[in-house]
Design a protein around this motif. Structure first.
Motif, PDB file in Angstrom:
ATOM      1  N   UNK A   1       0.828  -1.191   0.000  1.00 27.11           N
ATOM      2  CA  UNK A   1       0.000   0.000   0.000  1.00 27.11           C
ATOM      3  C   UNK A   1       0.876   1.260   0.000  1.00 27.11           C
ATOM      4  N   UNK A   2       2.013   1.157   0.656  1.00 30.65           N
ATOM      5  CA  UNK A   2       2.926   2.299   0.711  1.00 30.65           C
ATOM      6  C   UNK A   2       3.398   2.696  -0.683  1.00 30.65           C
ATOM      7  N   UNK A   3       3.665   1.709  -1.519  1.00 35.46           N
ATOM      8  CA  UNK A   3       4.106   1.968  -2.883  1.00 35.46           C
ATOM      9  C   UNK A   3       3.030   2.717  -3.675  1.00 35.46           C
ATOM     10  N   UNK A   4       1.776   2.333  -3.497  1.00 32.85           N
ATOM     11  CA  UNK A   4       0.665   2.977  -4.204  1.00 32.85           C
ATOM     12  C   UNK A   4       0.535   4.432  -3.777  1.00 32.85           C
ATOM     13  N   UNK A   5       0.665   4.700  -2.491  1.00 36.89           N
ATOM     14  CA  UNK A   5       0.560   6.068  -1.982  1.00 36.89           C
ATOM     15  C   UNK A   5       1.695   6.933  -2.527  1.00 36.89           C
ATOM     16  N   UNK A   6       2.903   6.408  -2.509  1.00 38.63           N
ATOM     17  CA  UNK A   6       4.055   7.163  -3.025  1.00 38.63           C
ATOM     18  C   UNK A   6       3.896   7.408  -4.521  1.00 38.63           C
ATOM     19  N   UNK A  53      -8.840   5.926  -1.725  1.00 37.38           N
ATOM     20  CA  UNK A  53      -8.098   4.690  -1.471  1.00 37.38           C
ATOM     21  C   UNK A  53      -7.607   4.610  -0.027  1.00 37.38           C
ATOM     22  N   UNK A  54      -7.161   5.741   0.515  1.00 36.82           N
ATOM     23  CA  UNK A  54      -6.716   5.743   1.917  1.00 36.82           C
ATOM     24  C   UNK A  54      -7.876   5.469   2.862  1.00 36.82           C
ATOM     25  N   UNK A  55      -9.027   6.072   2.596  1.00 36.83           N
ATOM     26  CA  UNK A  55     -10.203   5.827   3.447  1.00 36.83           C
ATOM     27  C   UNK A  55     -10.649   4.365   3.350  1.00 36.83           C
ATOM     28  N   UNK A  56     -10.643   3.806   2.143  1.00 34.87           N
ATOM     29  CA  UNK A  56     -11.015   2.402   1.964  1.00 34.87           C
ATOM     30  C   UNK A  56     -10.006   1.484   2.656  1.00 34.87           C
ATOM     31  N   UNK A  57      -8.731   1.845   2.589  1.00 38.11           N
ATOM     32  CA  UNK A  57      -7.706   1.041   3.257  1.00 38.11           C
ATOM     33  C   UNK A  57      -7.855   1.048   4.763  1.00 38.11           C
ATOM     34  N   UNK A  58      -8.167   2.209   5.324  1.00 34.38           N
ATOM     35  CA  UNK A  58      -8.389   2.284   6.766  1.00 34.38           C
ATOM     36  C   UNK A  58      -9.644   1.522   7.169  1.00 34.38           C
ATOM     37  N   UNK A  59     -10.712   1.657   6.377  1.00 36.36           N
ATOM     38  CA  UNK A  59     -11.970   0.988   6.710  1.00 36.36           C
ATOM     39  C   UNK A  59     -11.856  -0.535   6.604  1.00 36.36           C
ATOM     40  N   UNK A  60     -11.093  -1.019   5.624  1.00 30.54           N
ATOM     41  CA  UNK A  60     -10.981  -2.464   5.444  1.00 30.54           C
ATOM     42  C   UNK A  60      -9.895  -3.081   6.324  1.00 30.54           C
ATOM     43  N   UNK A  61      -9.055  -2.267   6.934  1.00 28.30           N
ATOM     44  CA  UNK A  61      -8.009  -2.802   7.795  1.00 28.30           C
ATOM     45  C   UNK A  61      -6.685  -3.043   7.093  1.00 28.30           C
ATOM     46  N   UNK A  62      -6.594  -2.686   5.816  1.00 25.54           N
ATOM     47  CA  UNK A  62      -5.321  -2.850   5.110  1.00 25.54           C
ATOM     48  C   UNK A  62      -4.261  -1.894   5.635  1.00 25.54           C
ATOM     49  N   UNK A  63      -4.695  -0.758   6.140  1.00 27.21           N
ATOM     50  CA  UNK A  63      -3.781   0.240   6.693  1.00 27.21           C
ATOM     51  C   UNK A  63      -4.097   0.342   8.182  1.00 27.21           C
TER      52      UNK A  63
END
Length: 67
Positions: A1-6, A53-63
């Motif tokens: 996920x870090x790669x996608x954000x960068x 994507x960040x909100x979805x990642x936090x909601x799903x637990x990926x982040x």
């Protein structure tokens, strides 16, 4: 996920730099404003997509708090 954000952040900065170069190069010449507006619209779209994507990642637990 870090790669996608960068990657998204780099694309956002590249789009912003592209709009700046179009502004400096063409100014208010015919067609220059349209290309600059398109570059800025792409930047806004990328920013909103990154936010979603960040909100979805936090909601799903990926982040978990930190990237």
């Amino acid at each position: 996920m870090r790669f996608v954000v960068i990657l998204f952040l780099l694309l956002i900065v590249a789009s912003l730099a592209s709009a700046l170069l179009l502004l400096l190069r063409n100014g208010s010449a015919a067609g220059g404003g349209t290309r600059m507006a398109r570059a800025l619209a792409i930047r806004v779209g990328l920013s909103l997509t990154l936010f979603a994507l960040l909100m979805a990642g936090f909601a799903s637990g990926l982040i978990e708090g930190r990237l």
